[in-house]
Write a protein that holds these residues in place. Sequence first.
Motif, short mmCIF file in Angstrom:
data_model
loop_
_atom_site.label_atom_id
_atom_site.label_comp_id
_atom_site.label_asym_id
_atom_site.label_seq_id
_atom_site.Cartn_x
_atom_site.Cartn_y
_atom_site.Cartn_z
N LEU A 36 0.82 -1.21 0.00
CA LEU A 36 0.00 0.00 0.00
C LEU A 36 0.86 1.26 0.00
CD1 LEU A 36 -2.89 -0.95 2.48
CD2 LEU A 36 -2.73 -1.30 0.00
N ALA A 37 2.01 1.20 0.67
CA ALA A 37 2.92 2.34 0.66
C ALA A 37 3.55 2.54 -0.72
CB ALA A 37 4.00 2.16 1.72
N GLN A 38 3.79 1.44 -1.42
CA GLN A 38 4.43 1.51 -2.74
C GLN A 38 3.45 1.97 -3.82
OE1 GLN A 38 7.73 0.77 -3.20
NE2 GLN A 38 7.62 1.31 -5.37
N TRP A 39 2.20 1.49 -3.74
CA TRP A 39 1.18 1.84 -4.73
C TRP A 39 0.12 2.70 -4.06
CZ3 TRP A 39 3.71 -2.84 -5.05
CH2 TRP A 39 4.28 -3.14 -6.31
N ARG A 40 0.16 3.98 -4.30
CA ARG A 40 -0.68 4.94 -3.58
C ARG A 40 -2.16 4.80 -3.90
NH1 ARG A 40 2.58 6.61 0.49
NH2 ARG A 40 4.68 7.01 -0.31
N LEU A 41 -2.48 4.11 -5.01
CA LEU A 41 -3.88 3.92 -5.37
C LEU A 41 -4.39 2.54 -4.98
CD1 LEU A 41 -3.91 5.55 -8.94
CD2 LEU A 41 -4.51 6.60 -6.75
N ALA A 42 -3.57 1.77 -4.30
CA ALA A 42 -3.95 0.41 -3.93
C ALA A 42 -4.76 0.39 -2.64
CB ALA A 42 -2.70 -0.45 -3.76
N TRP A 43 -5.57 -0.65 -2.50
CA TRP A 43 -6.22 -0.95 -1.23
C TRP A 43 -6.16 -2.47 -1.05
CZ3 TRP A 43 -10.34 -4.31 -1.17
CH2 TRP A 43 -11.02 -4.52 -2.38
N GLY A 44 -6.28 -2.94 0.20
CA GLY A 44 -6.12 -4.37 0.38
C GLY A 44 -6.66 -4.91 1.68
N VAL A 45 -6.61 -6.23 1.76
CA VAL A 45 -7.11 -6.98 2.91
C VAL A 45 -6.02 -7.93 3.40
CG1 VAL A 45 -8.81 -8.68 3.70
CG2 VAL A 45 -9.50 -6.85 2.13
N GLY A 46 -5.78 -7.91 4.69
CA GLY A 46 -4.87 -8.85 5.32
C GLY A 46 -5.65 -9.90 6.07
N ASP B 60 -2.60 1.86 11.17
CA ASP B 60 -2.97 3.15 11.74
C ASP B 60 -1.74 4.05 11.91
OD1 ASP B 60 -5.07 4.86 12.95
OD2 ASP B 60 -3.86 4.61 14.75
N ALA B 61 -0.66 3.48 12.47
CA ALA B 61 0.54 4.27 12.72
C ALA B 61 1.17 4.79 11.43
CB ALA B 61 1.56 3.42 13.49
N LEU B 62 1.02 4.04 10.34
CA LEU B 62 1.62 4.42 9.07
C LEU B 62 0.68 5.27 8.21
CD1 LEU B 62 3.28 0.99 8.25
CD2 LEU B 62 4.48 3.09 8.88
N GLY B 63 -0.51 5.57 8.71
CA GLY B 63 -1.45 6.36 7.94
C GLY B 63 -2.08 5.61 6.78
N LEU B 64 -2.15 4.27 6.90
CA LEU B 64 -2.67 3.45 5.82
C LEU B 64 -3.98 2.77 6.16
CD1 LEU B 64 0.72 1.80 4.78
CD2 LEU B 64 -0.50 3.60 3.54
N ALA B 65 -4.53 3.08 7.31
CA ALA B 65 -5.72 2.37 7.79
C ALA B 65 -6.92 2.54 6.86
CB ALA B 65 -6.08 2.84 9.20
N ALA B 66 -7.02 3.67 6.18
CA ALA B 66 -8.16 3.91 5.31
C ALA B 66 -8.15 3.00 4.08
CB ALA B 66 -8.18 5.37 4.86
N ARG B 67 -6.98 2.45 3.76
CA ARG B 67 -6.87 1.58 2.58
C ARG B 67 -6.62 0.12 2.94
NH1 ARG B 67 -2.62 2.78 -0.93
NH2 ARG B 67 -1.50 4.21 0.46
N ALA B 68 -6.70 -0.21 4.22
CA ALA B 68 -6.42 -1.58 4.66
C ALA B 68 -7.54 -2.09 5.56
CB ALA B 68 -5.10 -1.62 5.43
N ALA B 69 -7.91 -3.34 5.35
CA ALA B 69 -8.87 -4.02 6.22
C ALA B 69 -8.26 -5.35 6.63
CB ALA B 69 -10.20 -4.23 5.50
N PHE B 70 -8.69 -5.87 7.75
CA PHE B 70 -8.12 -7.11 8.27
C PHE B 70 -9.24 -8.07 8.65
CE2 PHE B 70 -5.03 -3.76 8.91
CZ PHE B 70 -3.92 -4.33 8.28
N VAL B 71 -9.05 -9.33 8.27
CA VAL B 71 -10.08 -10.35 8.43
C VAL B 71 -9.48 -11.58 9.10
CG1 VAL B 71 -11.64 -11.90 7.19
CG2 VAL B 71 -11.31 -9.56 6.37
N GLN B 72 -10.18 -12.08 10.11
CA GLN B 72 -9.74 -13.31 10.76
C GLN B 72 -10.34 -14.50 10.02
OE1 GLN B 72 -10.67 -13.63 14.93
NE2 GLN B 72 -9.26 -15.33 15.26
#
Length: 268
Positions: free
Chosen positions: A120-130, A146-158
Motif C-alpha cells: 500500500l505504501a508503494q502503490w498509492r492507489l492500492a487498497w487491500g485486505v490482510g 494506523d501508525a503508518l497512515g494506511l488504515a483507510a486503505r487496509a482491512a483485516f479479516v480473521q
Amino acid sequence: MRAAAARIGGETARLDAELLLAHALGCTREALLLGGLDRAIDMAAFEALVTRRVGGEPVAYIVGRREFWSLDLIVTPDVLIPRADSETLIEAAVAAIPADAGLRVLDLGTGSGALLLATLAQWRLAWGVGVDRSAAALAVAARNADALGLAARAAFVQADWAAAIGGGWDLVLANPPYVRNDAPLARDVRDYEPAAALFAGEDGLDAYRALLPDLPRLLGPTGLGIIEIGSEQGSAVAAMARALGMAVDPRNDLAGRERALCLRVSAD
C-alpha cells in the motif's frame, strides 16, 4: 558498548548492542551513531535490555519494532519478525506492476501486516485486505496500518487462509509457514517466534497444500500471486502450482537463493 556486544556475542553483536542502546536512549540508531545526543544513559535500563538479548530474546521483540521496506513496523511475540528476505516479494511485484496501478491486494497470513502495508505504501492507489487466523496478530497489523497512515486503505479479516474470501484480486501475497517440524532453528527463533507462523508439517509444505488450490479462484485470468518459499522448496511448490494450472516464475533473494514464486493462471 564493547562490553555489551561481548556479552551478546554472535555475528550481529555490535548491531544488537547499538539498537538496544538507542532504544534505551529513546532515539534512532542513526542518531546514536552520529553522536549528536546530549543525554545520560540509564545504565540499569540498558543492562536489563542486554540481559534479555543474552537470554536469547530477539532484538525486535525487545525494542518492539522492525524496519521492513523502509517502514517502521510494530512487532510483538504474536507475529513473526519481518525479514529482509521477504522484501523479495515486494521487489517482484514492483517489477511486474505499474506504479500508478489501482491494485486490489490480498495478503494471506498477514502477521504484522508487513507485506500488505509495504504494498500500500508503494502503490498509492492500492487498497487491500490482510487475512490471519490469529486475532492477536491482526491487532498488531491494524496498529501498524494506523501508525503508518494506511488504515483507510487496509482491512483485516480473521480467517483460515482464503476461507470466505472472494476472487478478483490483482495481487495475492503470502509468506506462509514453511519450516519442517523437526528442523533445527536458532534459539531466538525457536523459543520466541510464534510456532504457528513457522512450522508446516513433516516436509514444511502443509501450508502450500492448503493455500495454493485457492489461488486460481482468487487471481482469475489476470491476477498475480507471489508466494514466499524456503530456499530448498522451489521445485516442490512449483510442481504443486503447475499441477493446478498456474505458470511459475521463480525469484531469488539478495543472497541468490530462490525465495519467491510468481504465479499466474496459465493461458494454456
